[in-house]
Design a protein around this motif. Structure first.
Motif, PDB file in Angstrom:
ATOM      1  N   GLY A   1      39.469  30.915  43.401  1.00 27.74           N
ATOM      2  CA  GLY A   1      38.945  31.439  42.341  1.00 27.74           C
ATOM      3  C   GLY A   1      38.627  30.858  41.054  1.00 27.74           C
ATOM      4  N   ALA A   2      39.067  29.560  40.938  1.00 27.83           N
ATOM      5  CA  ALA A   2      39.021  28.827  39.604  1.00 27.83           C
ATOM      6  C   ALA A   2      37.835  28.532  39.441  1.00 27.83           C
ATOM      7  N   SER A   3      36.968  28.244  40.140  1.00 24.09           N
ATOM      8  CA  SER A   3      35.531  27.841  39.741  1.00 24.09           C
ATOM      9  C   SER A   3      34.862  29.100  39.502  1.00 24.09           C
ATOM     10  N   SER A   4      34.764  30.242  40.211  1.00 28.77           N
ATOM     11  CA  SER A   4      34.102  31.373  39.613  1.00 28.77           C
ATOM     12  C   SER A   4      34.589  31.881  38.480  1.00 28.77           C
ATOM     13  N   LEU A   5      35.873  31.961  38.395  1.00 28.33           N
ATOM     14  CA  LEU A   5      36.599  32.322  36.991  1.00 28.33           C
ATOM     15  C   LEU A   5      36.092  31.556  35.781  1.00 28.33           C
ATOM     16  N   PHE A   6      36.199  30.261  35.859  1.00 27.28           N
ATOM     17  CA  PHE A   6      35.697  29.253  34.934  1.00 27.28           C
ATOM     18  C   PHE A   6      34.285  29.748  34.575  1.00 27.28           C
ATOM     19  N   LEU A   7      33.426  29.889  35.556  1.00 29.28           N
ATOM     20  CA  LEU A   7      31.852  29.913  35.253  1.00 29.28           C
ATOM     21  C   LEU A   7      31.708  31.347  34.671  1.00 29.28           C
ATOM     22  N   SER A   8      32.505  32.137  34.825  1.00 25.83           N
ATOM     23  CA  SER A   8      32.404  33.547  34.492  1.00 25.83           C
ATOM     24  C   SER A   8      32.891  33.386  32.850  1.00 25.83           C
ATOM     25  N   LYS A   9      33.984  32.837  32.787  1.00 18.78           N
ATOM     26  CA  LYS A   9      34.584  32.831  31.132  1.00 18.78           C
ATOM     27  C   LYS A   9      33.508  32.140  30.207  1.00 18.78           C
TER      28      LYS A   9
ATOM     29  N   GLU B   1      43.756  32.871  33.374  1.00 16.65           N
ATOM     30  CA  GLU B   1      43.072  33.731  32.280  1.00 16.65           C
ATOM     31  C   GLU B   1      43.620  34.987  32.226  1.00 16.65           C
ATOM     32  N   ASN B   2      44.334  35.367  31.319  1.00 20.93           N
ATOM     33  CA  ASN B   2      45.102  36.907  31.164  1.00 20.93           C
ATOM     34  C   ASN B   2      43.867  37.783  30.892  1.00 20.93           C
ATOM     35  N   ASP B   3      42.891  37.382  30.086  1.00 21.36           N
ATOM     36  CA  ASP B   3      41.938  38.329  29.586  1.00 21.36           C
ATOM     37  C   ASP B   3      40.836  38.679  30.842  1.00 21.36           C
ATOM     38  N   LYS B   4      41.032  40.022  31.347  1.00 20.68           N
ATOM     39  CA  LYS B   4      40.393  40.289  32.475  1.00 20.68           C
ATOM     40  C   LYS B   4      38.829  40.487  32.120  1.00 20.68           C
ATOM     41  N   ASN B   5      38.624  40.756  30.800  1.00 15.82           N
ATOM     42  CA  ASN B   5      36.923  40.581  30.438  1.00 15.82           C
ATOM     43  C   ASN B   5      36.230  39.565  30.656  1.00 15.82           C
ATOM     44  N   LYS B   6      36.780  38.281  30.881  1.00 16.96           N
ATOM     45  CA  LYS B   6      36.269  36.941  31.168  1.00 16.96           C
ATOM     46  C   LYS B   6      36.197  36.650  32.750  1.00 16.96           C
ATOM     47  N   HIS B   7      37.001  37.781  33.688  1.00 13.09           N
ATOM     48  CA  HIS B   7      36.864  37.327  35.152  1.00 13.09           C
ATOM     49  C   HIS B   7      35.718  37.914  35.479  1.00 13.09           C
ATOM     50  N   PRO B   8      35.264  37.069  36.606  1.00 10.33           N
ATOM     51  CA  PRO B   8      34.252  37.430  37.530  1.00 10.33           C
ATOM     52  C   PRO B   8      34.159  38.898  38.163  1.00 10.33           C
ATOM     53  N   ASN B   9      33.313  39.411  38.478  1.00 11.16           N
ATOM     54  CA  ASN B   9      33.157  40.735  39.426  1.00 11.16           C
ATOM     55  C   ASN B   9      33.264  40.221  40.657  1.00 11.16           C
ATOM     56  N   ILE B  10      34.031  41.052  41.520  1.00 11.02           N
ATOM     57  CA  ILE B  10      34.497  40.794  42.797  1.00 11.02           C
ATOM     58  C   ILE B  10      33.735  41.893  43.708  1.00 11.02           C
ATOM     59  N   ILE B  11      33.162  41.185  44.542  1.00 12.26           N
ATOM     60  CA  ILE B  11      32.594  42.122  45.775  1.00 12.26           C
ATOM     61  C   ILE B  11      33.115  41.880  47.106  1.00 12.26           C
ATOM     62  N   SER B  12      33.182  42.813  48.086  1.00 13.87           N
ATOM     63  CA  SER B  12      33.694  42.598  49.298  1.00 13.87           C
ATOM     64  C   SER B  12      32.751  42.796  50.284  1.00 13.87           C
ATOM     65  N   THR B  13      32.864  42.172  51.635  1.00 18.37           N
ATOM     66  CA  THR B  13      32.150  42.335  52.637  1.00 18.37           C
ATOM     67  C   THR B  13      32.452  43.884  53.076  1.00 18.37           C
ATOM     68  N   SER B  14      31.800  44.334  53.724  1.00 15.57           N
ATOM     69  CA  SER B  14      31.904  45.935  54.678  1.00 15.57           C
ATOM     70  C   SER B  14      33.049  45.607  55.377  1.00 15.57           C
ATOM     71  N   LYS B  15      33.262  44.647  56.003  1.00 20.82           N
ATOM     72  CA  LYS B  15      34.215  44.451  57.284  1.00 20.82           C
ATOM     73  C   LYS B  15      35.083  43.471  56.889  1.00 20.82           C
ATOM     74  N   LYS B  16      36.617  43.512  56.944  1.00 19.55           N
ATOM     75  CA  LYS B  16      37.504  42.654  56.441  1.00 19.55           C
ATOM     76  C   LYS B  16      37.126  41.241  57.041  1.00 19.55           C
ATOM     77  N   ILE B  17      37.140  40.358  56.395  1.00 22.19           N
ATOM     78  CA  ILE B  17      36.911  38.915  56.962  1.00 22.19           C
ATOM     79  C   ILE B  17      38.173  38.023  56.621  1.00 22.19           C
ATOM     80  N   SER B  18      38.752  37.459  57.708  1.00 22.89           N
ATOM     81  CA  SER B  18      40.018  36.679  57.680  1.00 22.89           C
ATOM     82  C   SER B  18      39.649  35.220  57.428  1.00 22.89           C
ATOM     83  N   PHE B  19      40.157  34.528  56.935  1.00 15.74           N
ATOM     84  CA  PHE B  19      39.691  33.170  56.355  1.00 15.74           C
ATOM     85  C   PHE B  19      39.678  32.367  58.043  1.00 15.74           C
ATOM     86  N   ALA B  20      38.443  31.851  58.088  1.00 17.09           N
ATOM     87  CA  ALA B  20      38.172  30.737  59.156  1.00 17.09           C
ATOM     88  C   ALA B  20      38.158  31.409  60.486  1.00 17.09           C
ATOM     89  N   LYS B  21      38.137  32.779  60.595  1.00 11.48           N
ATOM     90  CA  LYS B  21      38.355  33.460  61.789  1.00 11.48           C
ATOM     91  C   LYS B  21      36.678  33.729  62.186  1.00 11.48           C
TER      92      LYS B  21
END
Length: 181
Positions: free
Chosen positions: A54-62, A91-111
Motif C-alpha cells: 500500500g505504500a505507493s497508493s498511500l504516497f500518491l494519495s498524500k 501516515e497517521n493522517d487518515k485524510n491522506k489515505h487512498p480510498n479502498i475498494i474491494s472485489t465482490s468476491k474475496k480474492i486470496s493472493f496468488a490463488k
C-alpha cells in the motif's frame, strides 16, 4: 536506510528501497509521479493504483489530495484491515489515505480465480497486458464498484508493472484447469 543521500547532490548517491517500498523514503518517487499527474491538468480526476504493502497508493494519495484528486486502491495482498494498518505505519493522517475498494468476491493472493483470468484475457485481447497478481485484481474491484466512479470526468489507471510473474501464474491457472494455452 541511509537517508542522508536524499540531500546529496552527487550523481552516485543512492537510496535502497526494499521490495514493496513500505518506507517513508519511497514517497520521493511518488511525489514526482503526482506532480506529473497534476501537470496533465485533467478536471475531476481519480487515479486507480493497486496495493500490495500500500505504500505507493498511500504516497500518491498524500501528494494528490491537495489537488482534489482521489486515489482508489484495493488490497491485493492480505485484507482491507491489513492494508489500513500498513497505511497507518507510514501516515497517521487518515485524510491522506487512498480510498479502498474491494472485489465482490474475496480474492486470496496468488490463488487462481476464473474472474481474474477472464479480466486478464479481456485486456490481452485489446492489446494490453496487465499482471495477474495486482492489476487484474484492481480492474475486478473497479468493475465491481463502477457506481463509485460515475462522478469523475477523468479516470487514470496506473499499471503496477511486473509482467514477468504472469507466466508462472498462468501455470497455476493451467494446473487448476482454468486455463488452456
Amino acid at each position: 536506510p541511509n537517508t542522508e543521500c536524499l540531500n546529496d547532490a552527487k550523481e552516485n548517491a543512492a537510496l535502497f528501497v526494499p521490495q514493496g517500498g513500505a518506507m517513508k523514503e519511497a514517497g520521493i518517487g511518488l511525489e514526482k509521479l503526482a506532480k506529473k499527474i497534476v501537470e496533465l491538468k485533467l478536471d475531476n480526476l481519480c487515479v486507480f493504483y493497486s496495493s500490495g504493502s500500500g505504500a505507493s497508493s498511500l504516497f500518491l494519495s498524500k501528494f494528490l489530495k491537495p489537488y482534489s484528486i482521489d486515489v482508489w486502491t484495493t488490497n491485493c495482498v492480505g485484507t482491507k484491515e491489513y492494508l489500513i494498518k500498513q497505511f497507518l505505519n507510514l501516515e497517521n493522517d487518515k485524510n491522506k489515505h487512498p480510498n479502498i475498494i474491494s472485489t465482490s468476491k474475496k480474492i486470496s493472493f496468488a490463488k487462481p480465480y476464473i474472474e481474474i483470468l477472464e479480466m486478464y484475457e479481456k485486456w490481452l485481447e485489446s492489446g494490453i497486458e496487465f499482471d495477474l497478481l495486482y492489476d487484474c485484481i484492481m480492474w475486478q474491484a473497479i468493475s465491481d464498484n463502477l457506481h463509485l466512479f460515475k462522478k469523475y470526468k477523468n479516470r487514470l489507471f496506473i499499471h503496477s508493472g511486473g509482467l514477468d510473474g504472469n507466466q508462472t501464474q498462468l501455470k497455476r491457472y493451467e494446473y487448476k484447469k482454468l486455463y488452456n494455452p
